[in-house]
Design a protein around this motif. Structure first.
Motif, mmCIF file in Angstrom:
data_model
loop_
_atom_site.group_PDB
_atom_site.id
_atom_site.type_symbol
_atom_site.label_atom_id
_atom_site.label_comp_id
_atom_site.label_asym_id
_atom_site.label_seq_id
_atom_site.Cartn_x
_atom_site.Cartn_y
_atom_site.Cartn_z
ATOM 1 N N LEU A 441 -11.952 -16.190 -49.058
ATOM 2 C CA LEU A 441 -12.290 -15.415 -50.216
ATOM 3 C C LEU A 441 -12.010 -15.636 -51.547
ATOM 4 O O LEU A 441 -12.769 -15.214 -52.612
ATOM 5 C CB LEU A 441 -12.003 -13.901 -49.835
ATOM 6 N N LEU A 445 -15.035 -15.583 -53.940
ATOM 7 C CA LEU A 445 -14.784 -14.702 -55.109
ATOM 8 C C LEU A 445 -15.498 -15.523 -56.402
ATOM 9 O O LEU A 445 -16.307 -14.823 -57.197
ATOM 10 C CB LEU A 445 -13.586 -14.272 -55.465
ATOM 11 N N GLY B 24 -14.405 -8.503 -47.670
ATOM 12 C CA GLY B 24 -15.127 -9.650 -47.197
ATOM 13 C C GLY B 24 -15.934 -10.275 -48.405
ATOM 14 O O GLY B 24 -16.086 -9.637 -49.495
ATOM 15 N N THR B 25 -16.663 -11.354 -48.188
ATOM 16 C CA THR B 25 -17.537 -11.862 -49.264
ATOM 17 C C THR B 25 -18.272 -10.830 -49.885
ATOM 18 O O THR B 25 -18.529 -10.756 -51.235
ATOM 19 C CB THR B 25 -18.098 -12.940 -48.775
ATOM 20 N N SER B 26 -18.946 -10.002 -49.098
ATOM 21 C CA SER B 26 -20.105 -8.910 -49.620
ATOM 22 C C SER B 26 -19.441 -7.928 -50.327
ATOM 23 O O SER B 26 -20.210 -7.195 -51.154
ATOM 24 C CB SER B 26 -21.021 -8.269 -48.527
ATOM 25 N N MET B 28 -16.997 -8.603 -52.872
ATOM 26 C CA MET B 28 -16.208 -9.379 -53.961
ATOM 27 C C MET B 28 -16.420 -8.718 -55.235
ATOM 28 O O MET B 28 -15.316 -8.910 -55.856
ATOM 29 C CB MET B 28 -16.283 -11.044 -53.707
#
Lengths: 514, 514
Positions: A441, A445, B24-26, B28
């Motif tokens: 992450l 990010l 998670g990534t989605s 950020m």
């Protein structure tokens, strides 16, 4: 014979003889029936995510489904994340989910919820309506699972405890459809075009026999081969043709597919970006590249590749990876050197369960020429797959050493799988890659273009406040555990773990890559 | 201002200023936006079940919703079991579930799944379709949560990162409907009939003000009072009228409702058996008993009870529990004596989070006359609620001592909540009731009439192979921990834990009751 007994008999007659479970009151008749069907091995998990992940790992290595036993909607819900991974792996699993008695559901008791809605999100679903129908329903569930589906059989308590159960004979197992000759010929024509071509292998296309056929094609025609990014199970190492995987990052894939005009899918899906990123493409197929399907994931991928090879590469032998190991490194552990320890010491015939995430970026290189082994990967992106999959792989392959390479953050989703390893005396060596962060992450990010990265945001990616102590955690679940800070320590502890039966945990302290 | 920033601003403006999350990534951009909205406190959990359970505990004690941040379908799935408990508790929560960018969903990327289907199983659901609409959607989600619903707002990544976000003003919070005078009068008539009557209290009907009104009614008319079996939050102890809970076992309820002719529901549901048992009734209302509804769970239950009391009990004062503690016991810990340690030493103004299950059967007796306290219970039957609820209660009530009484088997579902306690320095004393079995299932195996109880069945109820060591587990997550085998040790360690700030874990070794 009650329903539960007939159900268990039907399962074992169809070859489903392992049940991972975490039961409750509504499953007590199933649990009681375990003693009347000695062929069924019951393996307890302390949390359903560990149960379903174990069934996934088992099926990947046994090439047949296991059953799970789960407690109503919440029990299924707890198992859904690893069922999601199994769905993406196209791993077959037979979930038996206990439900309230049929006549009890109208009362909306505290544990009542919509089990079918949950199960539908991962695959085949049936609620068995009567003790008489239960065994037939179970046989159909097994068939669905044998075809690579997550098959959920909802078992009302009265259907389970009712008398009059009659075991059902196994249904003929599904057969992978043979790819049409015209399809084979069309791919042969592509390969003969002389234009830049890639064959992307997935599903059983990443097993040795398929890889050998694909490699022959590559030797004869010059096409490039890739495995899908996260294979269900890839066979590799000395004696097997080398097969590079597509990268996780879209940028890597773009580079790997540069100037490619034809992409031939053999059991794989057309590559897409794992996530969307502002201003970047989601579809990773290059603009002027045409996608061709040799074999869908459910097809007989191996035979299709061999059929192509027998046309374009008759008499050509595959080039296999030579045996070659890295030198044992020295000094403090780094993301670069710990993989060399694994590559140098990987035992014969190992199964690697790889959830090392960012810490494992260089693992494929370091283990390329190690003794032949299988690697299981995180097919669905739902973290917490590693420890449970290692449980299942060890149950499926008791004679093989299981090496679980497990990132620390991900380990905490399903850590209780360690207890099941201890309980069953499974031959699993787990290396926890402890970088004390959600390292991926930290990278993501930046990649998503988030404008600010202030202290509150960064705090959510940091697992060092407090430090997780995996030696204590593993010991608390009955597994001998050690900690390695240097490559020498990791090597010594890894050798020691291989020399002794049963599970071991090594916490490897590794700086974060990002 | 991007969507995520507008969303966070909207939440805090509506009073939602705590977000428990596991991103998670989605997600950020939401995480990055935390730094631009300083009023929002972000609290990281290592697993989504710990996140949603914390939001439940927070709302029970703060009387307002917290937000959660969850990662796509699998993240929501991991949190569903404690959302199920929250749904049964009628606790409002605003789940923000990140999703792929709207344009990315068509590619069926590995983490794609049917998030709406999962969210629909627990309550209000909306997928926000644009950055412009996001803040309005969020305001409506908060309103739904304020009304006691699980409100899930699905947040596509591009809606989150898109520009043009405008915060929305809070909507008027929902008001509990006042019960009609005719309904009050109908209940008054029942009470005046002289026939055997029970008032069953639930929802906020188990808070002190409602209990006082109900007690006045009881004093004046002789009706019996019960709380529902698993109250969301019950206020009790010295100075509050005593209120017995309906039993968990159908046999207990049958006994408690013997010869009752009228059952008056005040925020509670009509009692049903938790599970079905062969040959036993599911509906626990006696045959000749008529059920009357004074107030639905969403109604103004307190005012309804006070309206009844002002008719039938004008001038009558409630009888409150006198202060009274058990003697400190001595000797080896037993299911009978450990509760006396808690009763003897419970600090002032405590919140008990009770997932002690079978080990805690006598807890209500032992703590009846302890200083006034709240008890949170397992409303939905999905185990693993205790540790996370304690996190949330401690965040909501930083000045109050939180006492988490936690069965060992249940603790393993969401054990990583201990890490969040350590990270946030929460004032939680957790007593793990370690009987090394799923003791309730030993009882239930008999109660469901399972014919055989062979070794394989019993093995699935046994947690002693290997023993779980909660001192190691807690230490591994950064919490000081001790083990008590005698009542004296438990008392010493409990006192010590109360004397020091921050979280503590005591593993109490207790034989199983069954």
């Amino acid at each position: 014979m009650n329903g539960a007994q007939a159900l268990l008999r039907t399962l074992v007659d169809a070859g489903v003889n392992v049940c991972f479970g975490n039961p409750g009151t509504s499953e007590m008749h199933f649990v009681a029936a375990l003693d009347s069907v000695p062929e069924m091995r019951g393996i307890l998990g302390l949390f359903e995510g560990a149960v379903t992940g174990a069934a996934d790992g088992y099926a990947r290595m046994a090439d047949k489904p296991a059953a799970t036993l789960l407690h109503l909607g919440p029990g299924l819900a707890n198992g859904l994340a690893n069922l999601h991974n199994a769905r993406r792996a196209r791993t077959g699993i037979v979930n038996v989910v206990g439900d309230h008695a049929t006549y009890h559901k109208q009362y909306d008791a505290p544990l009542e919820s919509d089990i079918e809605a949950l199960a539908n999100t991962v695959g085949w679903t049936r609620t068995s309506g009567s003790t008489e129908a239960l065994a037939t329903d179970a046989a159909e569930a097994v068939k669905a699972a044998q075809a690579g589906q997550i098959a959920t059989l909802i078992l009302p308590a009265d259907v389970s405890w009712g008398d009059g159960g009659v075991p059902a004979a196994p249904l003929p197992p599904p057969v992978r459809p043979t790819v049409a000759e015209t399809t084979v010929q069309a791919i042969v024509d592509v390969l003969k075009s002389g234009e830049s071509t890639v064959i992307l292998l997935g599903n059983v296309g990443t097993r040795e026999r398929a890889i050998r056929a694909a490699n022959r094609i590559s030797q004869a025609t010059g096409v490039k081969l890739f495995a899908e990014t996260f294979p269900t199970r890839i066979e590799r190492g000395a004696g097997v043709p080398a097969l590079e995987r597509l990268g996780y990052l879209a940028e890597q894939v773009t580079w790997q597919l540069t100037d490619v005009r034809h992409l031939v899918l053999a059991g794989a899906k057309s590559p897409v970006s794992f996530f969307a990123y502002p201003g970047k493409a989601s579809d990773l197929v290059p603009d002027n590249c045409k996608v061709h399907v040799l074999a869908e994931p459910a097809d007989d991928i191996t035979a299709a590749l061999e059929a192509v090879a027998d046309v374009v590469a008759l008499g050509v032998e595959p080039v296999v990876q030579e045996a070659k190991r890295p030198e044992l490194p020295t000094g403090d552990l780094t993301p670069q050197n710990w993989v060399d320890v694994i590559g140098a010491l990987l035992p014969e015939n190992a199964v690697i369960v790889d959830e090392s995430n960012t810490s494992g970026l260089l693992l494929p290189v370091a283990t390329a020429g190690a003794p032949k082994h299988d690697v299981l990967t995180l097919t669905g992106g739902s973290i917490g797959f590693g420890l449970p999959n290692a449980v299942g792989a060890a149950v499926a392959c008791p004679a093989r050493p299981i090496i679980c390479l497990q990132a620390d953050g991900s380990a905490m989703y399903t850590a209780s799988a360690l207890w099941t390893m201890a309980r069953e005396g499974l031959n699993v060596t787990t290396v926890i890659l402890s970088n004390r962060s959600y390292a991926i992450l930290k990278l993501e990010l930046q990649r998503v273009g988030a404008e600010s990265t202030g202290p509150k945001a960064l705090d959510w990616l940091d697992l060092s406040r407090p430090d997780l102590d995996f030696v204590s955690l593993a010991t608390g679940m009955g597994i001998p555990a050690t900690r390695a800070a240097t490559a020498e320590e990791l090597a010594d502890q890894f050798r020691e773990a291989q020399a002794q039966p049963g599970p071991h945990v090594i916490e490897a302290s590794i700086p974060t890559l990002f």
